[in-house]
Design an enzyme around this catalytic site. Structure first.
Site, mmCIF file in Angstrom:
data_model
loop_
_atom_site.group_PDB
_atom_site.id
_atom_site.type_symbol
_atom_site.label_atom_id
_atom_site.label_comp_id
_atom_site.label_asym_id
_atom_site.label_seq_id
_atom_site.Cartn_x
_atom_site.Cartn_y
_atom_site.Cartn_z
ATOM 1 N N GLU A 588 0.843 -1.247 -0.113
ATOM 2 C CA GLU A 588 -0.018 -0.062 -0.081
ATOM 3 C C GLU A 588 0.902 1.402 -0.087
ATOM 4 O O GLU A 588 0.465 2.125 -0.482
ATOM 5 C CB GLU A 588 -0.984 -0.136 1.242
ATOM 6 N N VAL A 591 2.725 3.704 -3.087
ATOM 7 C CA VAL A 591 1.979 5.061 -3.924
ATOM 8 C C VAL A 591 1.086 5.654 -2.751
ATOM 9 O O VAL A 591 0.162 5.056 -2.036
ATOM 10 C CB VAL A 591 1.278 4.708 -4.989
ATOM 11 N N ASP A 661 10.417 8.534 -9.957
ATOM 12 C CA ASP A 661 9.769 7.961 -8.838
ATOM 13 C C ASP A 661 8.180 8.256 -9.132
ATOM 14 O O ASP A 661 7.559 7.217 -8.711
ATOM 15 C CB ASP A 661 9.980 8.766 -7.606
ATOM 16 N N LYS A 665 5.541 5.011 -9.536
ATOM 17 C CA LYS A 665 4.250 5.066 -9.035
ATOM 18 C C LYS A 665 2.946 4.769 -9.854
ATOM 19 O O LYS A 665 2.079 4.299 -9.479
ATOM 20 C CB LYS A 665 4.221 6.018 -7.870
#
Length: 804
Positions: A588, A591, A661, A665
């Site tokens: 979880e 992101v 990054d 995500k």
């Protein structure tokens, strides 16, 4: 009168023997009428068997015999066993000359374990002013000639006992357990649990007030405490329950021990020689509350499988099998078969398995030729776990717990009463299986064993959160979180009982070099159940261990995004392994840190909701940067320095500014929708100008002012009441194999959901077919060690609750 019986461990040299003498003395000086039955001291019976086998093999046994004599004489002022040692010597020499021995000779030899024990105890008691007398039960208990497992002749034995105790009522009679003699005075033994049987016979014949069985444990437990650390003592049992325990292998009890007590309604109390204050377990005729009482284990057993398609519909197969068993004096503890009789499984004692196999092969020889029987095989690598008091109404709970821990029973059996279930388990797995079942049935709290990889900012915070919350979670949720491993890239700290608050210093001082396989092996060695591995690293190589961990019963939790963003082939392989091994993988925090984003998207997707677009601010760092730059009269470099000073950025801020990054995500969310995109397909707007992408982080920090003009121009080019946001967006036809993934800097109205974002919060808009233009909005803290650690903690609790 009370009958006291002391086991071999209680009578061993040292503390045990001292406690036995103290217990007898206390009752004697309190004027309590007692008789004492003793087993062989320490390991005497096993040592005598070894001497026999050495003599049989013509191996020099004299050194072992001298050591045996030395132990038996320890603490005595004189050699009171001259005659006994002389007879033993002659018996062993005779076996050595013949090169063999019969069951009759074996009984004569091993009987000396109890004879020496009773004489020893009687001697020491008299030395302590207690009027005691050695009593040879061979003069009292008369048996048939079934050497090795003789049966008492009740009428004669009872008369002998009554007459003897009337004549010797003024003494404490120290009686040899386990042994008797035939009507021709040939020594016999009473088989497994024979000393307890001797004591229960005496209790029956003498109408004893109570039979007190002194052992090395506090009573009967919900499982063997040597195998299950969390085993709990049972305060009371009925004779029926005790008999069930005895039938299914409880080591303290034996079925034949119970029967003489039931006949006269004589209570049996299991006590601990080493803990005289404990009241032990009381067994009486009074029925206790229904429910699961205990787990018993049978080892040294083998499973015989008889398989044959031609047996379908054929009658009399069982009769033929049991005729073979009867002819070979083999007891079958469990039988399981389908109604078709195409497969039959029998559990027998391992020392009888070869004889059973030969007998069955001979009996079914013709059936092999006609192809009715395909195979008769023996599996020696098994153990049997019996759940006493378990019925089928809630058997799914322990069974599911076994499957969840990747333990598959070989065979199941339910008794006719429907109150006991036995499972045949691989010998390699039975200890862990025992702990899994015990934890499921008797555990006040469900134990979750956790291995944490990475103890940096997020990992260290998580460990602190677990230690601070563990007691409260155990109280409220019935979940016991046990961190048994903490590892960094070089060292690991292992403790099956759980790490303490000073784990950091302990890891530094006592940490061991390791591979992940070492942690897997440690969990197996200590039979740890309900395993979770947590990856708080940022390592691209550590994810290679995920498959091995899942294959070895670990569920996975990760704050590391790499596993979900590498090649789609690895992504699919990992999911396949997880499914095959029935393991979970929660991430979880990949992101949105602690926000419930991935769970929400999973639920929407699984429910059949058509998600049409996802967009949002994915980076807490870049959220802070553009939220503040958009509304403040500051240079871009000044706001960036503030973010750096507050610890929002990576040590090299370019790792945030390059957009990778956010791209990772976004890819994670795309794959939750079963899209097959690869990272290389994401369109990412890099916020770093080309000239600043090379060089060291120090060089970059010195040149931050070069960003000011670029971003001031972008800011000035916006429309009225617009603000800058760096977003990820997933769009296109999301019902196809691939979607469109973009990471970019855009302008949005200041009064929109994205535009009203503050601080370092993240925000996600999920557009669906059902909701139309009105998105589901999830917003909150999207960065920070504490928030991320709390999100990982949430995954731990989600996984733990699934195991309840």
């Amino acid at each position: 009168m009370k009958i006291l019986k002391f086991g071999g461990k209680s009578l061993a040299n040292g503390e045990g023997l001292q406690k036995v003498i103290q217990t007898i003395a206390q009752k004697y000086f309190n004027n309590e009428p007692i008789a004492v039955v003793v087993s062989a001291r320490g390991n005497a019976t096993d040592e005598l068997v070894i001497l026999l086998k050495k003599a049989q093999a013509n191996i020099n046994f004299q050194a072992d015999f001298e050591q045996f004599k030395k132990y038996q004489l320890e603490g005595l002022r004189e050699n009171i066993f001259v005659e006994e040692f002389s007879v033993l010597q002659k018996l062993l020499e005779g076996v050595s000359l013949l090169g063999d021995y019969s069951e009759k000779i074996k009984d004569q030899v091993i009987a000396y374990g109890e004879i020496l024990s009773a004489k020893y105890v009687a001697y020491v008691l008299n030395e302590n002013s207690i009027k005691a007398q050695f009593t040879d039960s061979r003069q009292l208990i008369k048996t048939d000639t079934n050497f090795g497992n003789a049966q008492p002749i009740e009428a004669i034995s009872k008369q002998n006992v009554l007459e003897y105790f009337v004549k010797n009522s003024d003494k404490v009679n120290i009686v040899t357990g386990f042994i008797g003699s035939t009507l021709h005075n040939e020594t016999t033994t009473l088989g497994r649990n024979g000393s307890n049987y001797t004591a229960s016979l005496l209790a029956n014949y003498l109408n004893a007030e109570e039979f007190q069985n002194y052992t090395h444990v506090d009573g009967i437990f919900t499982a063997n405490p040597d195998l299950v650390a969390d085993a709990k003592k049972i305060e009371r049992l009925s004779f029926n329950e005790a008999n069930e325990l005895a039938n299914f292998g409880a080591q303290i009890l034996h079925a034949k021990t119970i029967i003489p007590l039931v006949e006269k309604n004589i209570p049996l109390r299991i006590l601990n020689t080493f803990n005289p204050e404990n009241e032990g377990t009381l067994i009486t005729a009074e029925q206790t509350n229904e429910g699961i009482k205990s787990l018993s284990v049978l080892t040294n057993v083998s499973l015989i499988n008889l398989e044959g398609r031609g047996l379908l519909g054929k009658t009399g197969v069982d009769a033929r099998i049991f005729r073979v068993m009867a002819e070979n004096d083999i007891s079958v503890s469990i039988i399981s078969q389908g109604s078709s009789e195409r497969g039959i499984g029998l559990v027998v004692s391992s020392d009888k398995a070869s004889k059973a196999l030969v007998g069955l092969e001979k009996e079914f020889e013709t059936d092999f030729y006609t192809k009715d029987v395909n195979k008769i095989s023996v599996n020696d690598n098994i153990a049997v776990i019996s759940i006493i008091g378990q019925d089928l109404t809630n058997f799914h709970k322990p069974y599911t717990a076994l499957i969840r821990n990747k333990i598959t029973p070989i065979l199941l059996n339910n008794t006719v009463t429907g109150r006991n279930i036995s499972l045949v388990i691989s010998q390699d797995e039975f200890k862990r299986a025992l702990n899994v079942i015990h934890g499921e049935i008797f555990g006040v709290a469900k134990k979750i064993n956790i291995a944490i990889f990475g103890h940096g900012t997020v990992g260290g915070t998580l460990i602190s959160q677990i230690l601070e919350s563990a007691k409260n979670i155990e109280k409220r949720k019935g979940i016991k979180l046990n961190v048994f491993a903490i590892a960094n890239s070089k060292k690991v700290l292992l403790n099956k009982f759980g790490i303490s608050e000073n784990w950091k210093a302990t890891l530094e001082d006592k940490g061991q070099d390791y591979k992940v396989d070492d942690i897997i092996a440690y969990a197996k060695e200590h039979h740890l159940e309900n395993l979770i591995a947590i990856d708080n690293t940022a390592s691209a190589t550590f994810i290679e261990n995920y498959i091995s961990l899942a294959e070895n019963s670990f569920d996975l939790i990760s704050s590391n995004k790499v596993a979900n963003t590498v090649s789609f082939d690895f992504y699919k392989t990992l999911r396949k392994v997880l499914k095959e091994n029935q393991k979970e993988y929660l991430y979880e925090t990949n992101v949105g840190a602690g926000l419930p984003l991935i769970d929400t998207i999973k639920l929407l997707h699984l429910s059949g909701e058509n998600i049409t677009k996802i967009k949002g601010v994915f980076s807490g760092t870049l959220s802070y940067l553009f939220n503040n730059f958009s509304i403040e009269d500051k240079k871009f470099s000044e706001v960036l320095k503030e973010a750096i000073d507050k610890g929002f950025t990576e040590p090299d801020p370019r790792e945030d500014l390059n957009g990778n990054d956010v791209g990772r995500k976004l890819l994670i969310l795309a794959r939750e929708l079963d899209l097959q995109n690869e990272f290389e397909e994401i369109q990412i707007q890099n916020l770093i100008p080309e000239p600043l992408r090379e060089g060291t982080a120090t060089d970059f920090l010195k040149r931050l002012s070069e960003l000011d003009g670029i971003y001031q121009n972008i800011k000035d080019a916006q429309g009225p009441n617009e603000v800058l946001r760096y977003i990820g967006e997933l769009s296109g036809d999301l019902q196809q194999d691939k979607g469109k993934l973009e990471v970019k800097l855009i302008s949005v109205p200041a009064n929109s959901a994205l535009g009203s974002l503050k601080g370092s919060d993240s925000i996600f808009e999920i557009y669906t077919e059902s909701y139309g233009e009105q998105p589901i909005v999830i917003q909150g803290a999207g960065a920070g060690a504490s928030v991320t650690a709390r999100g990982v903690f949430g995954d731990i609790l989600r996984l733990s609750e699934k195991k309840l």
